[in-house]
Design a protein around this motif. Sequence first.
Motif, PDB file in Angstrom:
ATOM      1  N   ILE A  58       1.169  23.105 -28.211  1.00 58.43           N
ATOM      2  CA  ILE A  58       0.883  21.855 -28.904  1.00 58.43           C
ATOM      3  C   ILE A  58       1.441  20.721 -28.062  1.00 58.43           C
ATOM      4  O   ILE A  58       2.632  20.701 -27.738  1.00 58.43           O
ATOM      5  CB  ILE A  58       1.474  21.855 -30.321  1.00 58.43           C
ATOM      6  N   LEU A  59       0.543  19.799 -27.693  1.00 53.31           N
ATOM      7  CA  LEU A  59       0.922  18.668 -26.855  1.00 53.31           C
ATOM      8  C   LEU A  59       0.952  17.393 -27.680  1.00 53.31           C
ATOM      9  O   LEU A  59       0.175  17.240 -28.626  1.00 53.31           O
ATOM     10  CB  LEU A  59      -0.086  18.485 -25.717  1.00 53.31           C
ATOM     11  N   ASP A  60       1.819  16.466 -27.295  1.00 56.15           N
ATOM     12  CA  ASP A  60       1.835  15.167 -27.965  1.00 56.15           C
ATOM     13  C   ASP A  60       0.815  14.244 -27.305  1.00 56.15           C
ATOM     14  O   ASP A  60       0.088  14.651 -26.391  1.00 56.15           O
ATOM     15  CB  ASP A  60       3.247  14.565 -27.980  1.00 56.15           C
ATOM     16  N   GLU A  61       0.764  13.011 -27.754  1.00 55.70           N
ATOM     17  CA  GLU A  61      -0.238  12.065 -27.249  1.00 55.70           C
ATOM     18  C   GLU A  61      -0.043  11.716 -25.771  1.00 55.70           C
ATOM     19  O   GLU A  61      -0.951  11.216 -25.115  1.00 55.70           O
ATOM     20  CB  GLU A  61      -0.268  10.782 -28.096  1.00 55.70           C
ATOM     21  N   ASP A  62       1.136  12.022 -25.224  1.00 56.23           N
ATOM     22  CA  ASP A  62       1.399  11.775 -23.807  1.00 56.23           C
ATOM     23  C   ASP A  62       1.146  13.007 -22.938  1.00 56.23           C
ATOM     24  O   ASP A  62       1.400  12.985 -21.739  1.00 56.23           O
ATOM     25  CB  ASP A  62       2.846  11.301 -23.614  1.00 56.23           C
ATOM     26  N   GLY A  63       0.680  14.094 -23.559  1.00 53.77           N
ATOM     27  CA  GLY A  63       0.394  15.312 -22.815  1.00 53.77           C
ATOM     28  C   GLY A  63       1.607  16.184 -22.559  1.00 53.77           C
ATOM     29  O   GLY A  63       1.563  17.096 -21.741  1.00 53.77           O
ATOM     30  N   VAL A  64       2.701  15.943 -23.266  1.00 48.80           N
ATOM     31  CA  VAL A  64       3.916  16.733 -23.122  1.00 48.80           C
ATOM     32  C   VAL A  64       3.868  17.891 -24.116  1.00 48.80           C
ATOM     33  O   VAL A  64       3.593  17.686 -25.298  1.00 48.80           O
ATOM     34  CB  VAL A  64       5.173  15.871 -23.383  1.00 48.80           C
ATOM     35  N   ILE A  65       4.142  19.110 -23.626  1.00 53.48           N
ATOM     36  CA  ILE A  65       4.173  20.263 -24.526  1.00 53.48           C
ATOM     37  C   ILE A  65       5.369  20.126 -25.457  1.00 53.48           C
ATOM     38  O   ILE A  65       6.502  19.999 -25.020  1.00 53.48           O
ATOM     39  CB  ILE A  65       4.256  21.590 -23.749  1.00 53.48           C
ATOM     40  N   ALA A  86       4.271  24.120 -36.713  1.00 56.41           N
ATOM     41  CA  ALA A  86       4.760  23.813 -35.355  1.00 56.41           C
ATOM     42  C   ALA A  86       4.495  22.355 -35.001  1.00 56.41           C
ATOM     43  O   ALA A  86       5.354  21.689 -34.427  1.00 56.41           O
ATOM     44  CB  ALA A  86       4.110  24.736 -34.343  1.00 56.41           C
ATOM     45  N   ALA A  87       3.342  21.844 -35.352  1.00 56.31           N
ATOM     46  CA  ALA A  87       2.999  20.451 -35.046  1.00 56.31           C
ATOM     47  C   ALA A  87       3.883  19.495 -35.847  1.00 56.31           C
ATOM     48  O   ALA A  87       4.277  18.446 -35.342  1.00 56.31           O
ATOM     49  CB  ALA A  87       1.531  20.180 -35.332  1.00 56.31           C
ATOM     50  N   GLY A  88       4.194  19.867 -37.067  1.00 57.65           N
ATOM     51  CA  GLY A  88       5.028  19.014 -37.920  1.00 57.65           C
ATOM     52  C   GLY A  88       6.464  18.933 -37.457  1.00 57.65           C
ATOM     53  O   GLY A  88       7.188  18.005 -37.807  1.00 57.65           O
ATOM     54  N   ALA A  89       6.888  19.858 -36.648  1.00 56.13           N
ATOM     55  CA  ALA A  89       8.268  19.893 -36.181  1.00 56.13           C
ATOM     56  C   ALA A  89       8.608  18.725 -35.262  1.00 56.13           C
ATOM     57  O   ALA A  89       9.765  18.400 -35.070  1.00 56.13           O
ATOM     58  CB  ALA A  89       8.557  21.223 -35.468  1.00 56.13           C
ATOM     59  N   PHE A  90       7.613  18.072 -34.686  1.00 53.87           N
ATOM     60  CA  PHE A  90       7.923  16.959 -33.789  1.00 53.87           C
ATOM     61  C   PHE A  90       7.275  15.654 -34.231  1.00 53.87           C
ATOM     62  O   PHE A  90       7.148  14.724 -33.468  1.00 53.87           O
ATOM     63  CB  PHE A  90       7.558  17.291 -32.327  1.00 53.87           C
ATOM     64  N   ASP A  91       6.909  15.547 -35.500  1.00 57.68           N
ATOM     65  CA  ASP A  91       6.373  14.283 -36.041  1.00 57.68           C
ATOM     66  C   ASP A  91       7.437  13.216 -36.081  1.00 57.68           C
ATOM     67  O   ASP A  91       8.555  13.400 -36.281  1.00 57.68           O
ATOM     68  CB  ASP A  91       5.799  14.489 -37.444  1.00 57.68           C
TER      69      ASP A  91
END
Length: 91
Positions: A58-65, A86-91
């Motif tokens: 799962i990558l963020d909007e900057d392309g960082v895993i 997993a995606a919610g863990a870095f919101d």
Amino acid sequence: MIGISYDDVAILERFSGRSEITFPLLSDPESETIVAYNVLNEEGTGRLEGIPRPGTFILDEDGVIRAKLFLEGYRDRHTTDALIEAAGAFD
């Protein structure tokens, strides 16, 4: 969602048709993206040497895993709930 493989386009087209995959599969024959994201499996030997680790990233909007999820079998897939968690863990 996209899939990335070092396989050529023709192989990916056959695979996606047989497997009824509905998301894009991108060909990375030189493994440039696989190496850039540091997901190359360097532990494999023989036929498995250099094969990218099968998993979900799962990558963020900057392309960082931001999350890496792996399963025991390479044909297994994560549930939607696991991906959302997993995606919610870095919101």
